[in-house]
Structure formats: C-alpha cells, structure tokens
Design an enzyme around this catalytic site. Structure first.
Site, PDB file in Angstrom:
ATOM      1  N   LYS A  35       0.874  -1.308   0.109  1.00 61.09           N
ATOM      2  CA  LYS A  35      -0.191   0.180   0.047  1.00 61.09           C
ATOM      3  C   LYS A  35       1.032   1.210   0.067  1.00 61.09           C
ATOM      4  O   LYS A  35       2.001   1.009   0.147  1.00 61.09           O
ATOM      5  CB  LYS A  35      -0.834   0.027   1.241  1.00 61.09           C
ATOM      6  CG  LYS A  35      -0.280   0.001   2.550  1.00 61.09           C
ATOM      7  CD  LYS A  35      -0.955  -0.140   3.849  1.00 61.09           C
ATOM      8  CE  LYS A  35      -0.274  -0.112   4.864  1.00 61.09           C
ATOM      9  NZ  LYS A  35      -1.110  -0.795   6.282  1.00 61.09           N
ATOM     10  N   TYR A 262      15.698  30.631   7.497  1.00 63.19           N
ATOM     11  CA  TYR A 262      14.388  31.258   8.119  1.00 63.19           C
ATOM     12  C   TYR A 262      14.480  31.438   9.705  1.00 63.19           C
ATOM     13  O   TYR A 262      14.653  30.744  10.507  1.00 63.19           O
ATOM     14  CB  TYR A 262      13.110  30.685   7.796  1.00 63.19           C
ATOM     15  CG  TYR A 262      12.708  30.829   6.362  1.00 63.19           C
ATOM     16  CD1 TYR A 262      12.426  32.039   5.943  1.00 63.19           C
ATOM     17  CD2 TYR A 262      12.822  29.820   5.442  1.00 63.19           C
ATOM     18  CE1 TYR A 262      11.758  32.115   4.512  1.00 63.19           C
ATOM     19  CE2 TYR A 262      12.023  29.909   4.325  1.00 63.19           C
ATOM     20  CZ  TYR A 262      11.940  30.950   3.692  1.00 63.19           C
ATOM     21  OH  TYR A 262      11.453  31.253   2.313  1.00 63.19           O
TER      22      TYR A 262
HETATM   23  C1  LIG Z   1      -0.191  -1.700   7.064  1.00 63.75           C
HETATM   24  C2  LIG Z   1      -0.720  -2.916   7.330  1.00 63.75           C
HETATM   25  C3  LIG Z   1      -0.109  -3.851   7.640  1.00 63.75           C
HETATM   26  C4  LIG Z   1       1.468  -3.942   7.442  1.00 63.75           C
HETATM   27  O1  LIG Z   1       2.084  -3.514   8.689  1.00 63.75           O
HETATM   28  P1  LIG Z   1       3.433  -3.448   8.948  1.00 63.75           P
HETATM   29  O2  LIG Z   1       3.863  -2.986  10.429  1.00 63.75           O
HETATM   30  O3  LIG Z   1       4.094  -2.446   8.055  1.00 63.75           O
HETATM   31  O4  LIG Z   1       4.150  -4.955   8.572  1.00 63.75           O
HETATM   32  C5  LIG Z   1      -0.776  -5.315   7.771  1.00 63.75           C
HETATM   33  N1  LIG Z   1      -1.982  -5.441   8.011  1.00 63.75           N
HETATM   34  C6  LIG Z   1      -2.903  -4.233   7.944  1.00 63.75           C
HETATM   35  C7  LIG Z   1      -4.351  -4.200   8.018  1.00 63.75           C
HETATM   36  C8  LIG Z   1      -2.148  -3.042   7.492  1.00 63.75           C
HETATM   37  O5  LIG Z   1      -3.079  -2.148   7.457  1.00 63.75           O
END
Ligand SMILES: *Cc1c(COP(=O)(O)O)cnc(C)c1O
Length: 366
Positions: A35, A262
C-alpha cells in the site's frame, strides 16, 4: 540530473521477502503489503520483484492501488484492505481484486452485486478484535449467518489487526488473539486463510498469532520497529531497501555571527563552511529536522543547521574537502536510516518513508 532521488534495491526487497518466508515456514503464506506506493518504494516495481520472488498475494489499501498493479500486469491475488466504498465496488470485479469487508451488511451488498453481474468474487472478513478501527464487532452467530447466506460471493479469509503488537508489556495482543480465535471457533467456519500478523508479531516469533497467513509491510522494506517491554529475541533480519539522496546547490564560507535560514534559528559561533542542499520539506524531508537532522557527505556525518525550507536544506560541511555544486549527499541511508530520522523528528519510521514526496525521483538498483 535529479535534484533529489531514491535508490531502491529490489534485491533487498526480494531478500527481505525470502527472510520472512524462512521465518514463518511453508505452512504460512506471506502476503507482502504494498500500500501507499509500497511505502514510497514504488508499488509496481516492488510488486513485480515480489511476484518474481514467488509471492502469491499482495495487499493494498484501496482499489486505485490494486487497479494500478493490474494495469501494470501483476497477476498475484490482491487483497484491498481498506476500501469498500460504494464507488469502488464494481472495480473489484473489473480488476479481479479481493475486498476485505468490515461489517456484515457489506457481505450482503457484495453478494447482491456478484449475483447481478453473474461473477463469483472471494472476500475476506475483518474482525475488530480490539483495535477499535476497521472491522466488525458482530458476534459469532451473526457472522456465521451472514457468511452462510452467500452463494456467488465466497468467504475466503478471516482477519484482524493488532493495536499494540510492539508492546510486550501490554496484554492487548494476547487478548485480541484470544478474541479472534474464540470467535472463529464459535462460528464453526473454516476459511482458507486466517491472518492477524504484520511485521512485529512475525519478527518476534508470536507464532500463535500467525494463523496460516501473515501480512508484512515494514519488514519487506527492511525495517522492524524495536519492541517495548519483555520481548523475546528477534527472529527476523532484514535490510533497508531505500537510500535517499540529494545534491549540493551551493557551498560557501560564512563568518562567525552569521545567521542561516528562516527565523535565523542558527547562528555560526565561528567561521564555518555551509552547503545548501536541493531538498526540503516539499520533498518530504521533515521540517522537524531543522537544526537537528544529520546527513552523510562523503561518508561523514554533517549536521543540518537552520530551518529546513520548502525546497532547500542547509548543512555544516566545515572540514569536508572539495565539495562542490552537483555533488551527492545522503539524506537517508546507511547509519541514518528512517528509524534514526524518526527519533530525531519525533515521528515514526513509517511516516518518514511515506512522507517522501512524489517530487523525489526514484531509481531501481539490484
Ligand atoms: C499496513 C498494514 C499491515 C502491514 O503492517 P507493517 O507494520 O508495515 O508490517 C498489515 N495489516 C494491515 C491491516 C495494515 O493496514
């Protein structure tokens, strides 16, 4: 050629996937999470190398992410974990994506859509076992009845997500695990896939929470957050896959007393040499690193001085010989990894990676 760019090692990504597989063994399927553009590593290239390395499943957050992978030719199963919005539903059929459903009403909606289209579709059902975010809180009998009413939609997986898996001083993960498996037993259902664990419960060997599938994200990119409390030994070793570089725009000497940037929040106490770098917070370099961050120049650690600006960042390069405009500087890489940056900036390594903006170019290396 580029002001600021990422070098992503696809070899490390594939190696990290193999390392997860070795830890969980053959009985447990590994579904890498790609994702958010693979945590900014580049979802298409990452998905291709994971598919080549043998991944049968990938997980994304929404339908657009899944459709982009299909358009790029990815053939694995794709679980969409957080998107069953009314406008998204037809796409599950058009792109052969698998929805994670979050309440029992959605099961009926998917079944009606599948019947109307005359097209079978598999789904996973997410249980809220205590995270208090996405997932159904319905009881076992209601879950069994809703799933039992399906004909064209096929119940394929039951899943949940942990809220406190890094905290071994908390009983929440054990409580969530018990709630989940008690519910599964009480439904009498036998889904093909049962999955609960992301990176941390894999890395620290929480076998009772693996089911027969795991969902690593962070570990695939080479990160495992440190566990808190009385954690067992880590069983998984991974390698960060991403290096973030930028180049020098200007090098100059400034006298004692001169202010930098800044708000003049940095003032030289002696004559120093500074370099202006071609990346700032618009590129995702955290503003919170103002006067605090560290970068690597010719392998040496140099401090960020002054405020991180939108497009540029200033560093102290006193004592670095021969530095000139165009030379590369490492913002993230080697000893300065996303966890190190997160600690300095008061955030989490996930947010550092995902915060790298699309303005930063990306290159893939072995
Ligand atoms: C993002 C996510 C993962 C992966 O989590 P990590 O800590 O990056 O391994 C797994 N399950 C769900 C439902 C997620 O949203």
């Amino acid at each position: 050629m580029h002001r600021s760019w990422l070098e992503v090692s696809l070899g490390s990504i594939a190696g990290n996937f193999r390392a997860v597989r070795a830890v969980v063994g053959q009985e447990v399927a590994v579904m890498p999470v790609v994702k958010a553009d693979a945590y900014r590593h580049g979802a298409v290239a990452v998905a291709r190398s994971l598919e080549r390395a043998g991944a049968r499943w990938l997980a994304v957050s929404n339908v657009q992410e899944g459709a982009a992978l299909r358009d790029a030719g990815i053939q694995t199963r794709i679980l969409v974990m957080a998107d069953f919005l009314p406008g998204s539903r037809e796409a599950f059929f058009d792109y052969r994506l698998t929805p994670a459903l979050h309440d029992l009403g959605e099961i009926g909606e998917l079944e009606r859509l599948a019947t109307r289209r005359g097209q079978a579709v598999a789904f996973h059902l997410k249980i809220d076992s205590g995270m208090g975010r996405l997932g159904t809180r319905s009881e076992a009998a209601a879950v069994a009845e809703a799933v039992g009413g399906c004909q064209t939609a096929q119940f394929e997986g039951l899943m949940t997500h942990f809220a406190s898996s890094s905290d071994y001083g908390s009983s929440q993960t054990d409580e969530q695990t018990r709630y989940f498996f008690d519910l599964l037993t009480a439904t009498g259902l036998r889904p093909a896939y049962v999955h609960l664990s992301s990176t941390i419960p894999i890395a620290y060997g929480r076998r009772e929470a693996w089911g027969n599938m795991v969902r690593p994200g962070h570990a695939i990119y080479g990160y495992i957050s440190p566990a808190k409390g009385p954690a067992p030994d880590r069983e998984l070793d991974v390698t960060p896959a991403l290096t973030w570089k930028t180049c020098v725009l200007e090098v100059k000497d400034i006298p004692a007393g001169a202010a930098v940037g800044y708000g003049a929040i940095y003032r030289a106490t002696k004559p120093i040499r500074i370099a202006v770098l071609a990346a700032g917070y618009a590129d995702g370099y955290p503003h919170r690193l103002s006067n605090k961050g560290k970068v690597l120049v010719q392998g040496r650690v140099c401090p960020v001085i002054g405020a991180v600006s939108m497009d540029v960042t200033t560093i102290d390069v006193t004592g670095i010989a021969g530095l000139k405009p165009g030379d590369p500087v490492t913002l993230l890489g080697g000893e300065i990894d996303a966890q190190q940056i997160a600690r300095t900036a008061g955030t989490i390594s996930y947010a550092v990676l995902c915060g790298i903006s699309s303005r930063v170019a990306r290159m893939f290396v072995d």
